[in-house]
Motif scaffolding. Structure first.
Motif, PDB file in Angstrom:
ATOM      1  N   TYR A 132       6.587  -0.542   4.698  1.00 29.49           N
ATOM      2  CA  TYR A 132       5.876  -0.676   3.420  1.00 29.49           C
ATOM      3  C   TYR A 132       6.752  -0.170   2.280  1.00 29.49           C
ATOM      4  CZ  TYR A 132       4.099   4.258   2.959  1.00 29.49           C
ATOM      5  OH  TYR A 132       3.964   5.620   2.797  1.00 29.49           O
ATOM      6  N   SER A 133       6.423  -0.634   1.083  1.00 25.47           N
ATOM      7  CA  SER A 133       7.247  -0.386  -0.119  1.00 25.47           C
ATOM      8  C   SER A 133       8.724  -0.731   0.138  1.00 25.47           C
ATOM      9  CB  SER A 133       7.098   1.061  -0.611  1.00 25.47           C
ATOM     10  OG  SER A 133       5.761   1.371  -0.906  1.00 25.47           O
ATOM     11  N   ASN A 167      10.935 -13.450  -3.331  1.00 23.98           N
ATOM     12  CA  ASN A 167      10.961 -12.592  -2.146  1.00 23.98           C
ATOM     13  C   ASN A 167      10.946 -13.407  -0.855  1.00 23.98           C
ATOM     14  OD1 ASN A 167      10.907 -10.575  -4.022  1.00 23.98           O
ATOM     15  ND2 ASN A 167       8.776  -9.990  -3.684  1.00 23.98           N
ATOM     16  N   ARG A 204       3.289   5.124 -10.394  1.00 26.33           N
ATOM     17  CA  ARG A 204       4.685   5.492 -10.096  1.00 26.33           C
ATOM     18  C   ARG A 204       5.190   6.608 -10.997  1.00 26.33           C
ATOM     19  NH1 ARG A 204       6.452  -0.707  -9.830  1.00 26.33           N
ATOM     20  NH2 ARG A 204       4.954  -0.680 -11.541  1.00 26.33           N
ATOM     21  N   SER A 219      -0.454   4.091  10.420  1.00 22.82           N
ATOM     22  CA  SER A 219       0.435   4.168   9.254  1.00 22.82           C
ATOM     23  C   SER A 219       0.890   5.605   9.043  1.00 22.82           C
ATOM     24  CB  SER A 219      -0.313   3.662   8.017  1.00 22.82           C
ATOM     25  OG  SER A 219       0.487   3.834   6.869  1.00 22.82           O
ATOM     26  N   GLY A 245       5.290  -6.110  -2.062  1.00 20.69           N
ATOM     27  CA  GLY A 245       4.072  -6.300  -2.851  1.00 20.69           C
ATOM     28  C   GLY A 245       4.373  -6.970  -4.175  1.00 20.69           C
ATOM     29  N   THR A 246       3.505  -7.875  -4.573  1.00 19.12           N
ATOM     30  CA  THR A 246       3.610  -8.437  -5.923  1.00 19.12           C
ATOM     31  C   THR A 246       2.296  -9.063  -6.352  1.00 19.12           C
ATOM     32  OG1 THR A 246       4.831  -9.863  -7.424  1.00 19.12           O
ATOM     33  CG2 THR A 246       4.491 -10.711  -5.186  1.00 19.12           C
ATOM     34  N   LYS A 247       2.135  -9.167  -7.665  1.00 18.24           N
ATOM     35  CA  LYS A 247       0.990  -9.887  -8.213  1.00 18.24           C
ATOM     36  C   LYS A 247       1.483 -11.037  -9.079  1.00 18.24           C
ATOM     37  CE  LYS A 247       0.224  -5.956 -11.376  1.00 18.24           C
ATOM     38  NZ  LYS A 247       1.315  -5.211 -10.803  1.00 18.24           N
ATOM     39  N   ARG A 248       2.730 -11.487  -8.824  1.00 15.90           N
ATOM     40  CA  ARG A 248       3.314 -12.583  -9.613  1.00 15.90           C
ATOM     41  C   ARG A 248       3.892 -13.659  -8.691  1.00 15.90           C
ATOM     42  NH1 ARG A 248       3.803  -9.700 -14.545  1.00 15.90           N
ATOM     43  NH2 ARG A 248       3.640  -7.562 -13.844  1.00 15.90           N
ATOM     44  N   LEU A 297      10.643  -2.544  -1.414  1.00 13.32           N
ATOM     45  CA  LEU A 297      11.419  -2.641  -2.664  1.00 13.32           C
ATOM     46  C   LEU A 297      11.459  -1.296  -3.381  1.00 13.32           C
ATOM     47  CD1 LEU A 297       9.902  -6.044  -3.855  1.00 13.32           C
ATOM     48  CD2 LEU A 297      12.140  -5.673  -2.793  1.00 13.32           C
ATOM     49  N   ASP A 331      -1.570  -7.691   3.557  1.00 13.80           N
ATOM     50  CA  ASP A 331      -1.856  -6.284   3.814  1.00 13.80           C
ATOM     51  C   ASP A 331      -2.690  -5.678   2.686  1.00 13.80           C
ATOM     52  OD1 ASP A 331      -0.905  -3.842   5.564  1.00 13.80           O
ATOM     53  OD2 ASP A 331      -0.802  -3.179   3.475  1.00 13.80           O
ATOM     54  N   ILE A 357       6.437  -6.054   4.088  1.00 14.48           N
ATOM     55  CA  ILE A 357       5.329  -6.561   3.259  1.00 14.48           C
ATOM     56  C   ILE A 357       5.579  -6.239   1.783  1.00 14.48           C
ATOM     57  CG2 ILE A 357       3.447  -6.675   4.952  1.00 14.48           C
ATOM     58  CD1 ILE A 357       2.756  -3.720   4.084  1.00 14.48           C
ATOM     59  N   ARG A 380      -3.804   7.187   7.434  1.00 17.24           N
ATOM     60  CA  ARG A 380      -3.124   8.476   7.608  1.00 17.24           C
ATOM     61  C   ARG A 380      -3.762   9.184   8.791  1.00 17.24           C
ATOM     62  NH1 ARG A 380      -0.139   6.453   4.597  1.00 17.24           N
ATOM     63  NH2 ARG A 380       0.802   7.236   2.661  1.00 17.24           N
ATOM     64  N   TYR A 406      -0.054  -0.057  -9.689  1.00 20.73           N
ATOM     65  CA  TYR A 406       1.124  -0.570 -10.388  1.00 20.73           C
ATOM     66  C   TYR A 406       0.716  -1.508 -11.517  1.00 20.73           C
ATOM     67  CZ  TYR A 406       3.533   0.714  -6.001  1.00 20.73           C
ATOM     68  OH  TYR A 406       4.018   1.363  -4.906  1.00 20.73           O
ATOM     69  N   ARG A 417       9.005   0.477  -4.265  1.00 20.60           N
ATOM     70  CA  ARG A 417       7.973   0.382  -5.308  1.00 20.60           C
ATOM     71  C   ARG A 417       8.512  -0.302  -6.565  1.00 20.60           C
ATOM     72  NH1 ARG A 417       7.019   5.051  -2.407  1.00 20.60           N
ATOM     73  NH2 ARG A 417       4.900   5.126  -1.631  1.00 20.60           N
ATOM     74  N   GLN A 473       2.992   1.026  10.509  1.00 23.27           N
ATOM     75  CA  GLN A 473       3.370   0.768   9.110  1.00 23.27           C
ATOM     76  C   GLN A 473       3.781   2.098   8.470  1.00 23.27           C
ATOM     77  OE1 GLN A 473       1.207  -0.472   4.953  1.00 23.27           O
ATOM     78  NE2 GLN A 473       0.801  -1.833   6.649  1.00 23.27           N
TER      79      GLN A 473
HETATM   80  N1  LIG Z   1       0.591   2.378   4.430  1.00 21.24           N
HETATM   81  C1  LIG Z   1       0.748   2.983   3.281  1.00 21.24           C
HETATM   82  O1  LIG Z   1       0.516   4.181   3.115  1.00 21.24           O
HETATM   83  C2  LIG Z   1       1.225   2.166   2.115  1.00 21.24           C
HETATM   84  C3  LIG Z   1       1.702   2.790   0.941  1.00 21.24           C
HETATM   85  C4  LIG Z   1       2.151   1.977  -0.111  1.00 21.24           C
HETATM   86  C5  LIG Z   1       2.116   0.591   0.026  1.00 21.24           C
HETATM   87  N2  LIG Z   1       1.633   0.025   1.165  1.00 21.24           N
HETATM   88  C6  LIG Z   1       1.574  -1.451   1.343  1.00 21.24           C
HETATM   89  O2  LIG Z   1       2.884  -1.975   1.170  1.00 21.24           O
HETATM   90  C7  LIG Z   1       2.867  -2.994   0.182  1.00 21.24           C
HETATM   91  C8  LIG Z   1       4.186  -3.060  -0.554  1.00 21.24           C
HETATM   92  O3  LIG Z   1       4.536  -1.805  -1.081  1.00 21.24           O
HETATM   93  P1  LIG Z   1       4.507  -1.472  -2.639  1.00 21.24           P
HETATM   94  O4  LIG Z   1       3.676  -2.485  -3.329  1.00 21.24           O
HETATM   95  O5  LIG Z   1       4.174  -0.040  -2.722  1.00 21.24           O
HETATM   96  O6  LIG Z   1       6.016  -1.556  -3.106  1.00 21.24           O
HETATM   97  P2  LIG Z   1       7.184  -2.638  -3.075  1.00 21.24           P
HETATM   98  O7  LIG Z   1       6.797  -3.800  -2.302  1.00 21.24           O
HETATM   99  O8  LIG Z   1       8.374  -1.867  -2.693  1.00 21.24           O
HETATM  100  O9  LIG Z   1       7.312  -2.985  -4.628  1.00 21.24           O
HETATM  101  C9  LIG Z   1       6.287  -3.557  -5.363  1.00 21.24           C
HETATM  102  C10 LIG Z   1       6.692  -3.572  -6.823  1.00 21.24           C
HETATM  103  O10 LIG Z   1       7.859  -4.361  -6.968  1.00 21.24           O
HETATM  104  C11 LIG Z   1       7.654  -5.360  -7.936  1.00 21.24           C
HETATM  105  N3  LIG Z   1       8.345  -6.576  -7.435  1.00 21.24           N
HETATM  106  C12 LIG Z   1       8.035  -7.296  -6.332  1.00 21.24           C
HETATM  107  N4  LIG Z   1       8.922  -8.289  -6.157  1.00 21.24           N
HETATM  108  C13 LIG Z   1       9.785  -8.212  -7.176  1.00 21.24           C
HETATM  109  C14 LIG Z   1      10.924  -8.970  -7.554  1.00 21.24           C
HETATM  110  N5  LIG Z   1      11.336  -9.988  -6.816  1.00 21.24           N
HETATM  111  N6  LIG Z   1      11.588  -8.613  -8.682  1.00 21.24           N
HETATM  112  C15 LIG Z   1      11.189  -7.562  -9.438  1.00 21.24           C
HETATM  113  N7  LIG Z   1      10.129  -6.793  -9.122  1.00 21.24           N
HETATM  114  C16 LIG Z   1       9.431  -7.116  -7.995  1.00 21.24           C
HETATM  115  C17 LIG Z   1       6.179  -5.550  -8.048  1.00 21.24           C
HETATM  116  O11 LIG Z   1       5.884  -5.968  -9.357  1.00 21.24           O
HETATM  117  P3  LIG Z   1       4.490  -6.646  -9.769  1.00 21.24           P
HETATM  118  O12 LIG Z   1       3.434  -5.658  -9.357  1.00 21.24           O
HETATM  119  O13 LIG Z   1       4.627  -6.779 -11.231  1.00 21.24           O
HETATM  120  O14 LIG Z   1       4.390  -7.914  -9.059  1.00 21.24           O
HETATM  121  C18 LIG Z   1       5.654  -4.149  -7.746  1.00 21.24           C
HETATM  122  O15 LIG Z   1       5.645  -3.383  -8.920  1.00 21.24           O
HETATM  123  C19 LIG Z   1       1.667  -2.605  -0.700  1.00 21.24           C
HETATM  124  O16 LIG Z   1       1.224  -3.689  -1.485  1.00 21.24           O
HETATM  125  C20 LIG Z   1       0.670  -2.137   0.335  1.00 21.24           C
HETATM  126  O17 LIG Z   1       0.021  -3.245   0.911  1.00 21.24           O
HETATM  127  C21 LIG Z   1       1.208   0.793   2.199  1.00 21.24           C
END
Ligand SMILES: NC(=O)c1ccc[n+]([C@@H]2O[C@H](COP(=O)([O-])OP(=O)(O)OC[C@H]3O[C@@H](n4cnc5c(N)ncnc54)[C@H](OP(=O)(O)O)[C@@H]3O)[C@@H](O)[C@H]2O)c1
Length: 333
Positions: free
Chosen positions: A210-211, A296, A234, A162, A286-289, A213, A49, A284, A133, A25, A215, A182
């Motif tokens: 996971y995800s 959140n 994405r 997961s 995800g963000t880098k900000r 939001l 995570d 969980i 997986r 991302y 994504r 997960q």
């Molecule tokens: N087990 C699996 O197969 C699997 C698959 C996918 C993910 N995961 C885990 O789940 C975690 C979370 O899922 P995810 O990162 O895919 O998706 P997510 O948490 O649904 O969304 C992350 C995205 O939302 C943005 N965001 C976060 N908070 C926000 C806010 N308050 N306002 C606006 N935008 C916001 C982030 O932006 P920025 O990046 O700019 O901060 C990032 O682009 C991952 O980091 C990973 O550890 C696991």
């Protein structure tokens, strides 16, 4: 921060997905990500995570920049099974799906992975080790048997799976207690709400959505696929594709309407909805900000009413599958 429990350990109900800090991302910014990790602990966001797949080890290496100082404050979860060094290694691979996605759950590979992961993270154990997986060619009993040996050796405190079905979860749990599942879960991926999530509750297993939001889509901040840089993973997700984007924006409108009633943001409502699925649910996002992290974390204190939850549950299913078929093939349906 309200608490959840995994393997008997109390953790902040809202965790931190670290994947996007290094992979998939947008553009990674390590200094900014380390600031997010530090602020997370101040807020009680102590369930972190990661996975060996994320940036082919880069995400685990990023965490190692801060872990030596804070190890005892963090509930550290990571994953193996997606063959990260022979699979998608760059953002571009991810976008173009031009490398095969290989899953390996053999005991030999599992043992190799945990040793490499501990070295990269710079720690002597992880709190939760997931099979990322399920390997269709290796019986789950064999993979979990190997993971159980890691627990015995003190390298891993608890086991997770997961993208797993209830049937596979039960087989795995018969070999060694599974502490967490997960799977993808959010307002636009409600596939496990009536299946795996209640099964986990019955079995005393935590469920980690996971995800949560979608994504980033459910936050309403992404107005068009053109908001994503060319190498953003994405762009490869069907729900972000032009033919589905507008239909899926209607989901965001409902989330926004609920958010307005609480003077909250769509992101906070999306996270609070996952928490409403049960006391065993620990999302969980995800963000880098730092800004998003702080926003959140507030979702932990957002109480949705029964009417809000009913309205959110009635949202029309998302337009488009949650992954391309190449990736769906590796989910354990
Ligand atoms: N087990 C699996 O197969 C699997 C698959 C996918 C993910 N995961 C885990 O789940 C975690 C979370 O899922 P995810 O990162 O895919 O998706 P997510 O948490 O649904 O969304 C992350 C995205 O939302 C943005 N965001 C976060 N908070 C926000 C806010 N308050 N306002 C606006 N935008 C916001 C982030 O932006 P920025 O990046 O700019 O901060 C990032 O682009 C991952 O980091 C990973 O550890 C696991």
């Amino acid at each position: 921060m309200i608490q959840r429990s995994i393997n008997g350990v109390s953790i902040g109900a809202i965790g931190l997905g670290c994947m996007g800090m290094s992979w998939a991302y947008g553009t990674p910014d390590n200094a900014q990500s380390v600031a997010v990790l530090r602020r997370a602990l101040e807020l009680g966001v102590n369930h972190w995570d990661t996975a060996d797949l994320y940036g082919s080890g880069e995400n685990e290496s990023l965490l190692s920049q801060i872990l030596p100082e804070v190890r005892d404050q963090v509930f550290l979860a990571t994953k193996f099974g997606n063959v990260y060094d022979r699979a998608m290694t760059s953002h571009q691979d991810l976008v173009e799906m031009n490398a095969p996605w290989i899953v390996d759950g053999t005991p030999e590979y599992a043992h190799k992975c945990i040793d490499r992961t501990l070295k990269r993270l710079g720690v002597d154990h992880v709190d939760l080790y997931y099979l990322h997986r399920v390997d269709a060619r290796t019986p789950i009993e064999e993979t979990v048997g190997a993971m159980a040996e890691m627990v015995k050796a003190g390298k891993v405190k608890a086991l997770g799976l997961s993208e797993v079905s209830t049937a596979t979860l039960k087989r795995a749990n018969a070999v060694h207690p599974i502490a967490a599942v997960q799977n993808e879960c959010s307002l636009w991926t409600r596939d496990f709400v009536d299946t795996v999530i209640p099964a986990c509750q019955e079995m005393g297993i935590a469920f980690v959505p996971y995800s949560p939001l979608g994504r980033g889509f459910l936050t309403g901040q992404i107005k068009s696929v053109d908001d994503l840089i060319v190498s953003d993973g994405r762009r490869n997700h069907p729900r972000f594709a032009e033919e589905n984007f507008a239909a899926n924006m209607r989901i965001v409108e409902t989330v926004r309407a609920v958010a307005r009633r609480h003077d909250a943001t769509p992101a906070q409502v999306a996270i609070a909805w996952t928490l409403s699925l049960g006391d065993h649910v620990a999302p969980i996002p995800g963000t880098k900000r730092v800004k998003y992290l702080e926003e959140n974390a507030v979702a932990a204190s957002l109480s949705l009413t029964d009417a809000d939850v009913a309205e959110l549950n009635s949202i029309t299913p998302a337009s488009g599958p949650r992954y391309l078929e190449t990736a769906m093939a590796h989910t354990n349906r």
